[in-house]
Every structure is written in structure tokens, then in C-alpha cells.
Motif scaffolding. Structure first.
Motif, short mmCIF file in Angstrom:
data_model
loop_
_atom_site.label_atom_id
_atom_site.label_comp_id
_atom_site.label_asym_id
_atom_site.label_seq_id
_atom_site.Cartn_x
_atom_site.Cartn_y
_atom_site.Cartn_z
N PRO A 36 56.80 28.32 23.67
CA PRO A 36 56.25 28.59 25.02
C PRO A 36 56.33 30.06 25.39
O PRO A 36 57.28 30.77 25.04
CB PRO A 36 57.15 27.74 25.93
CG PRO A 36 57.60 26.62 25.04
CD PRO A 36 57.78 27.22 23.68
N GLN A 37 55.30 30.51 26.13
CA GLN A 37 55.20 31.92 26.52
C GLN A 37 56.34 32.34 27.45
O GLN A 37 56.71 33.52 27.48
CB GLN A 37 53.85 32.16 27.21
CG GLN A 37 52.63 31.92 26.34
CD GLN A 37 52.33 33.09 25.43
OE1 GLN A 37 53.09 34.04 25.36
NE2 GLN A 37 51.21 33.02 24.72
N GLU A 38 56.89 31.39 28.20
CA GLU A 38 57.94 31.76 29.17
C GLU A 38 59.26 32.15 28.51
O GLU A 38 60.14 32.71 29.16
CB GLU A 38 58.17 30.63 30.19
CG GLU A 38 58.52 29.29 29.59
CD GLU A 38 57.32 28.40 29.41
OE1 GLU A 38 57.49 27.17 29.38
OE2 GLU A 38 56.20 28.95 29.30
N TYR A 39 59.43 31.82 27.21
CA TYR A 39 60.66 32.21 26.51
C TYR A 39 60.56 33.69 26.13
O TYR A 39 59.65 34.09 25.41
CB TYR A 39 60.86 31.38 25.24
CG TYR A 39 61.13 29.90 25.47
CD1 TYR A 39 61.35 29.39 26.74
CD2 TYR A 39 61.19 29.02 24.40
CE1 TYR A 39 61.60 28.05 26.95
CE2 TYR A 39 61.44 27.66 24.59
CZ TYR A 39 61.64 27.19 25.88
OH TYR A 39 61.88 25.85 26.08
N SER A 40 61.50 34.48 26.61
CA SER A 40 61.50 35.90 26.26
C SER A 40 62.12 36.11 24.88
O SER A 40 62.80 35.22 24.35
CB SER A 40 62.29 36.71 27.29
OG SER A 40 63.68 36.40 27.20
N ARG A 73 51.91 32.51 20.59
CA ARG A 73 53.00 31.53 20.63
C ARG A 73 53.79 31.53 19.32
O ARG A 73 54.58 30.63 19.06
CB ARG A 73 52.43 30.14 20.91
CG ARG A 73 51.83 30.00 22.31
CD ARG A 73 51.03 28.71 22.46
NE ARG A 73 51.88 27.53 22.35
CZ ARG A 73 52.52 26.95 23.36
NH1 ARG A 73 52.42 27.47 24.58
NH2 ARG A 73 53.25 25.86 23.20
#
Length: 282
Positions: A36-40, A73
């Protein structure tokens, strides 16, 4: 034992030396997908610290609509261990780890592989026609400068590019230099070519054998027919002339063939052949 002694060495003749293993033997790189994109990157690195991950980088791709590179991703992982794990877990999700194989490095100046334009010392070559010229290329015929094939030098299907890609993968798998990996790949391609050639030769040989078998069957049939005709003519010569008609001869030959268990003769076909061969004299 030799490795241990070398690692302890601090002097070689009159030179001071320091021995260490290549970083490629002590580390590994892999990729995980659909993250997921929200994981840095920092969050992923922290979550995978127990697997020996020292760095996590989110790869990018070129978005034609936005006309710029955007985050993907796919995450590239750097491991501090030589043998990376087959899978990792981030939270409750399990991700399969695949070996990271970089794309072949290609120079935009000479179009050859293995270096970049800033370090290129060769003459400039057109990516489309492989010739040296300035400005846009107007030729309709593409010629690759690397393999001389009918495609541009940056084509993904170029045999030289495919070879380089295989060598890069082999070097990552076996942890050897690209030069050594290239020799192995060329050897494997040669073996594959020889194997394919042998397979084709076997197919040709089988086809020839099959044809010989068919010809053998045809020759046997012809031989049988010659025997039938010889026997038939021997008896027909002594038969009354009024009995020697096309219909009677055809029926007689058919009966001879059946009696000898050689083959069944089509009397209609035989009549056709007799009429067709009237010009042949004995």
C-alpha cells in the motif's frame, strides 16, 4: 583455511593491505509487490528489521497521463544477509520476496551496454540507424548497433539486451561478476542451441524413416501386383480367345489376388487402367 589467512593479512610484500569480502557476498537485494502507498519507506524498514532489512526503497514508474514519474506499489529491500528470506510479513500481510535484477545499463551516446553516457569514450551512434549523425533520424529502416538486427538499439527484444539481462540475473543468483555470468549464459545458450538442433535432426530422421516405411509398403504392393499380373497373364495366354474380354480379365485378376491373399483389386479401377493403357503394346 586460505580465506581465514587472507582476512588476517595486513601486508603484501612492501605494501600495506586490508582484506575484506565483497559486499555482494555479504548482502542481498529483493523486491516485494502490491505494498500500500500509505506505508512509508521508514515504516517498512522498521517492520522488516527482524529479517535483516537495512533499507527499503519504493520504486517509481513513468505515468503518461501525469507526464512524470510516480511512486509504485513495489518495494526494493536491502538485506544485510547473503541469503534473503523467501517471504516477509508486514503486520498481518505476507509478501513473497523475489530477487531484484536491475535492467541492463545502456549508454545513450554509443548505445552499447555496461556504462553511461557521462563515462562514454566511443563515437556517437544513432539509436535507430546506428550511424553517426546529428539531429533527428529520418531513415525508415532500423538497424541495431549491438546485434545488427532490424530494430532500434533500445529494443527490449534485442538478443544482446536479452543476453545482458540473463547475465545480470545469473550474477545475482550465483553472486559472481557480470563478466563470469556472461560466459555462463553464452555457454547455456550454446547448449540450448545445440540441443534444439539435435531435436530438429531427430525429427528429420524420424520423418525420413516414416517416408521410407511408407515407400516400403508401396514397393511391397507394387511387387505383389507384379506377381498377380504375371500369374494372370500366364493363364490368360492359354485361355480361349472369345473369353478374353476386359471384364473377364479384370474379374480374373481380382480372383487371383484374393486367392493369393495379397490384396483386393477394385475391378472398376482395373477396367479404367486397362482402357488407359491400351496404347502400350506387349
Amino acid at each position: 583455511m586460505q580465506l581465514k589467512q587472507l582476512m588476517k593479512a595486513t601486508q603484501l610484500g612492501k605494501w600495506q593491505v586490508k582484506c575484506s569480502k565483497p559486499q555482494s557476498l555479504l548482502s542481498s537485494q529483493g523486491c516485494i509487490y502490491n505494498v500500500p502507498q500509505e506505508y512509508s519507506e521508514e515504516d517498512i524498514k522498521y517492520a522488516l528489521n527482524e529479517y535483516g532489512v537495512t533499507k527499503a526503497t519504493r520504486l517509481t514508474y513513468y505515468d503518461k497521463q501525469q507526464a512524470k514519474r510516480v511512486p509504485s506499489r513495489t518495494i526494493k529491500l536491502f538485506f544485510s544477509i547473503p541469503q534473503m528470506p523467501t517471504s516477509v510479513c508486514i503486520g498481518f500481510l505476507k509478501y513473497r520476496v523475489k530477487l531484484f535484477v536491475p535492467k541492463p545499463l545502456q549508454c545513450y551516446n554509443c548505445q552499447h551496454f555496461g556504462h553511461v553516457a557521462t563515462n562514454c569514450k566511443r563515437d556517437k551512434a544513432c539509436v535507430k540507424c546506428s550511424l553517426r549523425h546529428e539531429g533527428q533520424c529520418n531513415t525508415d529502416t532500423a538497424v541495431c548497433v549491438n546485434c545488427k538486427g532490424p530494430h532500434q538499439a533500445n529494443s527490449k527484444d534485442c538478443p544482446k539486451r536479452v543476453e545482458k539481462q540473463k547475465a545480470l540475473k545469473k550474477s545475482k543468483e550465483l553472486k559472481i561478476s557480470v563478466c563470469e555470468a556472461t560466459k555462463i549464459v553464452k555457454g547455456e545458450d550454446t547448449k540450448a542451441f545445440v540441443a534444439e538442433k539435435e531435436l530438429n535432426m531427430q525429427h528429420i530422421s524420424k520423418t525420413k524413416t516414416h517416408k521410407k516405411s511408407i515407400l516400403g509398403e508401396v514397393n511391397t504392393t507394387v511387387s505383389q501386383m507384379v506377381s498377380i499380373m504375371t500369374i494372370a497373364i500366364t493363364h490368360i495366354i492359354n485361355a480361349p480367345k472369345e473369353r478374353i474380354t476386359v471384364e473377364n480379365v479384370a474379374k480374373y485378376i481380382s480372383e487371383v489376388a484374393k486367392t493369393l491373399n495379397l490384396c483386393n483389386v477394385d475391378t472398376d479401377q482395373m477396367n479404367h487402367y486397362i482402357e488407359k493403357s491400351q496404347s502400350i503394346s506387349l
